[in-house]
Design a protein around this motif. Sequence first.
Motif, PDB file in Angstrom:
ATOM      1  N   LYS A 174     -16.217  56.129  -7.577  1.00  0.00           N
ATOM      2  CA  LYS A 174     -14.779  56.047  -7.835  1.00  0.00           C
ATOM      3  C   LYS A 174     -14.434  56.642  -9.200  1.00  0.00           C
ATOM      4  O   LYS A 174     -13.387  57.274  -9.358  1.00  0.00           O
ATOM      5  CB  LYS A 174     -14.310  54.594  -7.756  1.00  0.00           C
ATOM      6  N   ARG A 175     -15.309  56.429 -10.181  1.00  0.00           N
ATOM      7  CA  ARG A 175     -15.056  57.022 -11.498  1.00  0.00           C
ATOM      8  C   ARG A 175     -15.125  58.547 -11.408  1.00  0.00           C
ATOM      9  O   ARG A 175     -14.314  59.261 -12.015  1.00  0.00           O
ATOM     10  CB  ARG A 175     -16.056  56.515 -12.530  1.00  0.00           C
ATOM     11  N   PRO A 456     -11.299  74.895  -0.489  1.00  0.00           N
ATOM     12  CA  PRO A 456     -10.714  73.665  -1.045  1.00  0.00           C
ATOM     13  C   PRO A 456     -11.239  73.400  -2.453  1.00  0.00           C
ATOM     14  O   PRO A 456     -12.322  73.850  -2.818  1.00  0.00           O
ATOM     15  CB  PRO A 456     -11.186  72.581  -0.072  1.00  0.00           C
ATOM     16  N   ASN A 457     -10.475  72.645  -3.239  1.00  0.00           N
ATOM     17  CA  ASN A 457     -10.922  72.344  -4.602  1.00  0.00           C
ATOM     18  C   ASN A 457     -11.967  71.229  -4.594  1.00  0.00           C
ATOM     19  O   ASN A 457     -12.120  70.514  -3.583  1.00  0.00           O
ATOM     20  CB  ASN A 457      -9.731  72.008  -5.504  1.00  0.00           C
ATOM     21  N   PRO A 458     -12.697  71.045  -5.674  1.00  0.00           N
ATOM     22  CA  PRO A 458     -13.785  70.046  -5.701  1.00  0.00           C
ATOM     23  C   PRO A 458     -13.325  68.622  -5.401  1.00  0.00           C
ATOM     24  O   PRO A 458     -14.073  67.836  -4.814  1.00  0.00           O
ATOM     25  CB  PRO A 458     -14.332  70.166  -7.125  1.00  0.00           C
ATOM     26  N   ARG A 459     -12.106  68.272  -5.785  1.00  0.00           N
ATOM     27  CA  ARG A 459     -11.616  66.920  -5.485  1.00  0.00           C
ATOM     28  C   ARG A 459     -11.459  66.721  -3.985  1.00  0.00           C
ATOM     29  O   ARG A 459     -11.847  65.669  -3.434  1.00  0.00           O
ATOM     30  CB  ARG A 459     -10.285  66.667  -6.184  1.00  0.00           C
ATOM     31  N   ASN A 463     -13.526  63.966  -1.982  1.00  0.00           N
ATOM     32  CA  ASN A 463     -12.797  62.896  -1.297  1.00  0.00           C
ATOM     33  C   ASN A 463     -13.167  62.856   0.184  1.00  0.00           C
ATOM     34  O   ASN A 463     -13.357  61.780   0.770  1.00  0.00           O
ATOM     35  CB  ASN A 463     -11.296  63.108  -1.469  1.00  0.00           C
ATOM     36  N   LYS A 464     -13.281  64.027   0.784  1.00  0.00           N
ATOM     37  CA  LYS A 464     -13.685  64.088   2.194  1.00  0.00           C
ATOM     38  C   LYS A 464     -15.077  63.497   2.396  1.00  0.00           C
ATOM     39  O   LYS A 464     -15.313  62.739   3.354  1.00  0.00           O
ATOM     40  CB  LYS A 464     -13.647  65.543   2.666  1.00  0.00           C
ATOM     41  N   LYS A 465     -15.970  63.791   1.471  1.00  0.00           N
ATOM     42  CA  LYS A 465     -17.337  63.265   1.552  1.00  0.00           C
ATOM     43  C   LYS A 465     -17.328  61.739   1.461  1.00  0.00           C
ATOM     44  O   LYS A 465     -18.024  61.053   2.224  1.00  0.00           O
ATOM     45  CB  LYS A 465     -18.187  63.866   0.431  1.00  0.00           C
ATOM     46  N   LEU A 466     -16.548  61.212   0.535  1.00  0.00           N
ATOM     47  CA  LEU A 466     -16.487  59.761   0.372  1.00  0.00           C
ATOM     48  C   LEU A 466     -15.866  59.086   1.583  1.00  0.00           C
ATOM     49  O   LEU A 466     -16.294  57.990   1.987  1.00  0.00           O
ATOM     50  CB  LEU A 466     -15.695  59.414  -0.891  1.00  0.00           C
ATOM     51  N   ASP A 473     -11.147  54.062   0.316  1.00  0.00           N
ATOM     52  CA  ASP A 473     -10.023  53.942   1.222  1.00  0.00           C
ATOM     53  C   ASP A 473      -9.367  55.311   1.423  1.00  0.00           C
ATOM     54  O   ASP A 473      -9.330  56.133   0.504  1.00  0.00           O
ATOM     55  CB  ASP A 473      -8.999  52.955   0.637  1.00  0.00           C
ATOM     56  N   ALA A 474      -8.832  55.547   2.560  1.00  0.00           N
ATOM     57  CA  ALA A 474      -8.262  56.851   2.893  1.00  0.00           C
ATOM     58  C   ALA A 474      -7.109  57.240   1.984  1.00  0.00           C
ATOM     59  O   ALA A 474      -6.847  58.425   1.760  1.00  0.00           O
ATOM     60  CB  ALA A 474      -7.803  56.857   4.359  1.00  0.00           C
TER      61      ALA A 474
END
Length: 934
Positions: A174-175, A456-459, A463-466, A473-474
């Motif tokens: 999350k961090r 896509p950008n790294p975020r 986020n998709k990986k997580l 949470d979505a």
Amino acid sequence: MDNLSYLSNADSSYIDSLYQLYQEDPELVDFGWQKFFEGFDFGRGSEDNVAGGETPEHFLKEMKVMNMIYGYRQRGHLFTKTNPVRERRKYYPGKELNTFGLSEADLDTVFNAGAEVGLGPATLRDIRNLLEQTYCESIGAEFVYIRNPDKVKWFRDRMERERNTPNFSIETKKRILTKLNEAVVFENFLGTKFLGQKRFSLEGAESLIPALDFVINRGADLGIEEFVIGMAHRGRLNVLANIMHKTYKDIFSEFEGKGYDESKPYGGDVKYHLGFSTDVETDSGKKVHLSLCPNPSHLEAVDPVVEGISRSKIDFKYNGDHSRLAPILIHGDSSVAGQGIVYEVLQMAKLDGYKTGGTIHLVINNQVGFTTNFKDARSSTYCTDIAKVTLSPVFHVNGDDVEALIYAINMAVEYRQRYHNDVFIDILCYRRYGHNESDEPKFTQPLLYKAIEQHPNPREIYNKKLLEQGSVDANLAKEMEKDFRALLQERLNESKESNTYEPNPMFSGAWTGLRMATPEDFELKSETSVSEQTLVRIAETITTLPAEKKFFKKIEKLFEDRKAMLNNKTFDWAMGELLAYGTLLDEGFRVRISGQDVERGTFSHRHAVVKVEDSEEEYVPLMQIRKEGADNVNNKFDIYNSHLSEYGVLGFEYGYALANPQSLTIWEAQFGDFVNGAQIILDQFLVSAETKWQRSNGLVLLLPHGYEGQGPEHSSGRIERFLEQCAENNIQVANCTTPANYFHLLRRQLKRDFRKPLVVFTPKSLLRHPLCVSNLSEFSGGHFKEVIDDGYVKSEDVKRVIFCTGKVYYDLLEKQQADQCRDVAIVRVEQIYPIPYNQLRELKHKYTNATEYYWVQEEPENMGAWPFICRKFRNSDFNIQVISRKESSSTATGYSKQHISQQLYIVGKSFEDAAGKEVKKAVVKTTKKVVNVD
């Protein structure tokens, strides 16, 4: 173990040597090798059944598996999945099984070689899977060339045990997402709110922000209390905001142009060049100080400055403990491969005078430099191949795999703290836009930027990986973006409402108590004299060699001559210089000198460090100074012969002086001419940092200068280049003619409550000139003299006034004294800048009968101080003319006869007479003495 023909000779002999050690004592080899050789010996029992005593096929394959393991460790980085936007280049031979003499049929065979990677006996399939996961995924590791087996083993065990695969907690993930969110949204916000303004966005390399965040957190846990960071403009605003915690309001104010204050004497710089310092608190509650150095657009120029700042703080603030401070250098792929300064700085890494305990190098690898494709930007395989010069490990990481990057970063910081060596992280990423936001990259990289447009950008990727892992949470990423964007908008509104903006305070920290200089300061005299008693005590100390040690006879004679100077109370140039250092040390200041051959001195005059005969033992007289009545030496004198570098070493010393203004920090050129190798440091830092970045500096440059027939490369320190950059009292330029005045000049650097760089053009032939001496009383009384008047003439008799500076004075004096010429006054301008107008005007009023004023110099008319003097006095009533060599494209002739002829012309013309026999004799003598020094 003879039948190993399929292996290279190196591999075969290495394994054989390990086997011999194992036979002597199994504990002499690693556990993995112990298990391997146990299996090998077990199998050898069946060799009696093999015809001809051949090695059984299975054990030949064991060797092949071992060869495969070594192959992955050595070349696995060539086959990684580290490029986020295009296919990697192909390398041959590959990593197919047949490369190692194995086949698919061997995949389920159990091999003892599995013990080498920590598996114990294992199938080839399992061994290969471990190697693939460790060495060929998102992290490519280059480390086996390191010549220290302990370091290689540390990496190997660490990576293979964890398979280079991160296993972070939910909170850590999350961090990471939070920092990625800050990086991505910040860039997007700037791009929408400040259309058309250059910001050199980090987009495409946003993973740098969480990476730096974890460097700081992991480093703090390992004992690092301070980081000094250097980087270029790309991504700098993002680092300032999201790592350095410079307020968003202040950054937005800079976009609005609110940093300008016409009442202050600063020209300023663009926002993406500015520095910043702050204290941050890590997740574990530790306080860490961060400094981001200001930098010019000259890529990598800040590198040596960062190293100098770091070493200075390590010396002063952390008492030499390298583990408490770490430098971080953030490079670009093209610049780290193309800029020679990187090599100069890397060569400092293990030198006693310059090492900083290991630098963490992060490379933002955009795979393009401005418009130049990476294939045209280097000949090496990787942009980081220069790391191998110092045997520094390199990790190539996919910038889209942020967890892999942080895993590698953590390992790099641990390595740095454990071994105090440099380490490189090559972050393979991309540049979302062109060189700047208004540049069109498709002109030069159409295919690459077609791919980047869809990427896509790294975020988004993380986020998709997580989400797929079920770790978050979505709606978490959306909420993060919404909240952060609202915060940025709030700070933007505040910046628009505010009319004030205050940058980092200029005089804080180590600079507390100092201030900006005013023009009036340069009219005041500083108290630099030292009592005769103290001078004698220090002179006794630095002219005494320990009786129990045997020194080279010429050294003993030199020190005897120096002792005689003390008895005669008359000192030459070297003694004047050493007394300046000694008295400052005695007062508790620190003195640091570095440069090529400074310990002895290019012209064998200093001998600050002497060697005991037939040994490498050194004796440093200045380190023996102690206050009267004290039992212990209480000073710090550092003097280091540098490697053959000007750019790097001058930049380092600039940084050293920047971090501690209470040290006399000196860089000396071997010859003044060679300072042009460091021109970027002079232009971008030394002369302009105060007006651009509000950062003062007290660095001293010693540049041997003077025309003695040594040719174009050993005559001129290029006075004209410094003087053309003089403005706003930015630097001091001096060319002294007496040891005492030089003594007072050096001491003055630390005796005022402001700091300015000091450029001193130092002598060569004057080091041993019989007239270039000073009486003890000139050291114990008086102060630095910006101008020295002629004491030989009477003012009412003078018809012509000659102004000069430096060594040419003694040639003119020879003529004046030989002819007893009393109608020509010779006035020495010891400080050329800031120019001592008032003192020169007073002399003009003194010589009321003078009708001619000349500036006399050895340099050609288009060089030296004359262009500056001409400009400064063009509207004055002095009506100064010049006597010099004729203008020239080269600084000096290479022919000694022509040199002598030119020198005699200058002297003769100054007195409107032939130079005369005595002057010619002196000039010839000087030329013969000095011309052999090269």
